[in-house]
Scaffold this motif. Structure first.
Motif, PDB file in Angstrom:
ATOM      1  N   TRP A 101       0.814  -1.220   0.000  1.00 37.66           N
ATOM      2  CA  TRP A 101       0.000   0.000   0.000  1.00 37.66           C
ATOM      3  C   TRP A 101       0.849   1.271   0.000  1.00 37.66           C
ATOM      4  N   ILE A 102       1.878   1.296   0.802  1.00 37.02           N
ATOM      5  CA  ILE A 102       2.698   2.511   0.867  1.00 37.02           C
ATOM      6  C   ILE A 102       3.407   2.755  -0.453  1.00 37.02           C
ATOM      7  N   ILE A 103       3.850   1.678  -1.101  1.00 33.71           N
ATOM      8  CA  ILE A 103       4.510   1.827  -2.402  1.00 33.71           C
ATOM      9  C   ILE A 103       3.497   2.238  -3.463  1.00 33.71           C
ATOM     10  N   TRP A 104       2.291   1.694  -3.403  1.00 36.51           N
ATOM     11  CA  TRP A 104       1.244   2.088  -4.357  1.00 36.51           C
ATOM     12  C   TRP A 104       0.962   3.587  -4.229  1.00 36.51           C
ATOM     13  N   ILE A 105       0.803   4.055  -3.011  1.00 39.82           N
ATOM     14  CA  ILE A 105       0.486   5.470  -2.783  1.00 39.82           C
ATOM     15  C   ILE A 105       1.613   6.377  -3.262  1.00 39.82           C
ATOM     16  N   GLU A 341      12.173   2.280   3.739  1.00 37.88           N
ATOM     17  CA  GLU A 341      12.081   1.751   5.105  1.00 37.88           C
ATOM     18  C   GLU A 341      12.361   2.847   6.131  1.00 37.88           C
ATOM     19  N   TRP A 342      13.257   3.736   5.808  1.00 43.57           N
ATOM     20  CA  TRP A 342      13.549   4.868   6.692  1.00 43.57           C
ATOM     21  C   TRP A 342      12.315   5.766   6.824  1.00 43.57           C
ATOM     22  N   GLY A 348       6.092   7.042  11.210  1.00 44.03           N
ATOM     23  CA  GLY A 348       5.193   6.292  12.081  1.00 44.03           C
ATOM     24  C   GLY A 348       4.313   5.296  11.342  1.00 44.03           C
ATOM     25  N   TYR A 349       4.566   5.074  10.050  1.00 48.90           N
ATOM     26  CA  TYR A 349       3.749   4.148   9.265  1.00 48.90           C
ATOM     27  C   TYR A 349       3.819   2.730   9.834  1.00 48.90           C
ATOM     28  N   ASN A 350       5.031   2.275  10.157  1.00 44.90           N
ATOM     29  CA  ASN A 350       5.182   0.927  10.712  1.00 44.90           C
ATOM     30  C   ASN A 350       4.443   0.795  12.041  1.00 44.90           C
ATOM     31  N   ARG A 351       4.538   1.822  12.876  1.00 46.79           N
ATOM     32  CA  ARG A 351       3.850   1.796  14.162  1.00 46.79           C
ATOM     33  C   ARG A 351       2.328   1.754  13.959  1.00 46.79           C
ATOM     34  N   LEU A 352       1.854   2.511  12.983  1.00 44.74           N
ATOM     35  CA  LEU A 352       0.429   2.519  12.674  1.00 44.74           C
ATOM     36  C   LEU A 352      -0.055   1.129  12.271  1.00 44.74           C
TER      37      LEU A 352
END
Length: 364
Positions: A101-105, A341-342, A348-352
């Motif tokens: 999803w993050i890569i798509w966005i 990844e950074w 905070g994406y990973n935390r979310l």
């Protein structure tokens, strides 16, 4: 003298195998046929062109390698679950798809701004509603199942990833019948002459996914790694596996996929996994490199086609030698992955995603 460590098919070996598979994927996508580099001058020295092109076409086995590892890992994850099947499925889907999803966005935002790419992909034909529907299906990783357009053709595998997760709790309802389920999945299409096998067809990789589940259930991978694992017998095992791999490699292109798909994308990749797990991923230095590549393998898979095919193919194929071209593609894709990844950490994406998964599944 330090005692030799026991080799096991654990999460680290799986990660190292993903590192091998992603390198295979880059070679496969760049050189699976002459059309892939038509118009570019590419040297395959010191090897014959046809030999290397054939080898790169065989590297299609990277897909069933991923499918096998997915089946193996998802089986173990489900067996350890502390939540209801529906909660486990929802949590795993979010966890699996979050990297996509993050890569798509980011891809949609960046490439729309640079090339107007989103408009061209989704809204160049048909109605606005159809375009929005195609965008939604693509974002959910389902475009391959519905036959809609996508920003990146390589993303067809995300449909398989979704199906794999959904299949696990359904199969595990009758876990003791897992071998029979595998046999039926393999046999029924042949018995009914169903033409459902294809290079990017999700069903083509369900058998090897189920093989991964069987390997986890009966600990087949670990059992095999302990067979003939000392002294002269290990040398015999090495030579035997090399011989089998050579034979399967030579016949790969001669096996019609509709008839012998389970050999090409089942037995062959599993033996590759067994061989590499025992004799390649354990080599100091190489192991660390493969673990690092494996950690970034999903991002590289999702990113590299934009670089290789859609926007910067002239640059990627400009270095002359086929290995150098792949190394450049790998280096750029890896650099983008590291930055990604950074960003996921500092924003905070990973935390979310972790918080969402914990609320859905209680324990992820």
């Amino acid at each position: 003298m330090e005692k030799e460590k026991t080799v096991r098919f654990d999460k680290y070996t799986s990660q190292a195998m993903k590192g091998i598979a992603i390198v295979m994927m880059l070679f496969h996508h760049q050189y699976l046929s002459r059309k892939r580099f038509e118009g570019f001058t590419v040297s395959f020295a010191p090897f014959a062109d046809d030999t290397m092109i054939y080898m790169c076409s065989v590297f299609k086995i990277c897909v069933p390698i991923y499918a096998f590892i997915s089946g193996y890992g998802l089986y173990l994850s489900y067996r350890k679950k502390h939540s209801a099947p529906v909660r486990w499925t929802a949590g795993r889907l979010v966890k699996t798809m979050s990297g996509f999803w993050i890569i798509w966005i980011l891809s949609a935002a960046i490439f729309q701004g640079m090339f107007g790419y989103v408009s061209k992909v989704y809204f160049s034909g048909g109605s606005r509603i159809e375009g929005l529907a195609a965008m939604g299906l693509d974002f959910l990783g389902l475009h391959s199942l519905f036959g809609t357009v996508t920003m990146n053709g390589t993303w067809w595998y995300m449909s398989a990833a979704v199906i794999f997760v959904i299949l696990v709790p359904l199969v595990m309802k009758n876990e003791d019948c897992l071998p029979m389920i595998l046999a039926l999945v393999v046999a029924v299409p042949h018995m009914l002459s169903l033409k459902i096998m294809g290079e990017t067809n999700v069903y083509s990789f369900i058998p090897v996914f189920l093989m991964g589940m069987c390997a986890a259930k009966y600990e087949l991978a670990d059992r095999w790694l302990q067979v003939w694992n000392r002294g002269p017998k290990k040398i015999m095992k090495f030579l035997l596996e090399v011989l089998i791999l050579f034979v399967l490699y030579k016949v790969y292109g001669k096996l019609p996929g509709s008839v012998y798909n389970e050999i090409r994308w089942g037995i062959f990749p599993i033996i590759v996994i067994a061989f590499c797990s025992e004799f390649i991923t354990v080599i100091p230095g190489i192991r660390q490199v493969l673990l690092f590549l494996g950690k970034h393998s999903m991002n590289i898979f999702l990113i590299h086609t934009f670089i290789r095919h859609y926007f910067w193919s002239d640059f990627i194929y400009s270095f002359g030698h086929f290995v150098v071209n792949v190394l450049v593609l790998l280096g750029i894709s890896l650099a983008v992955s590291i930055v990604l990844e950074w960003l996921k950490n500092i924003t905070g994406y990973n935390r979310l995603i972790r918080n969402i998964c914990e609320k859905i599944e209680l324990t992820v």
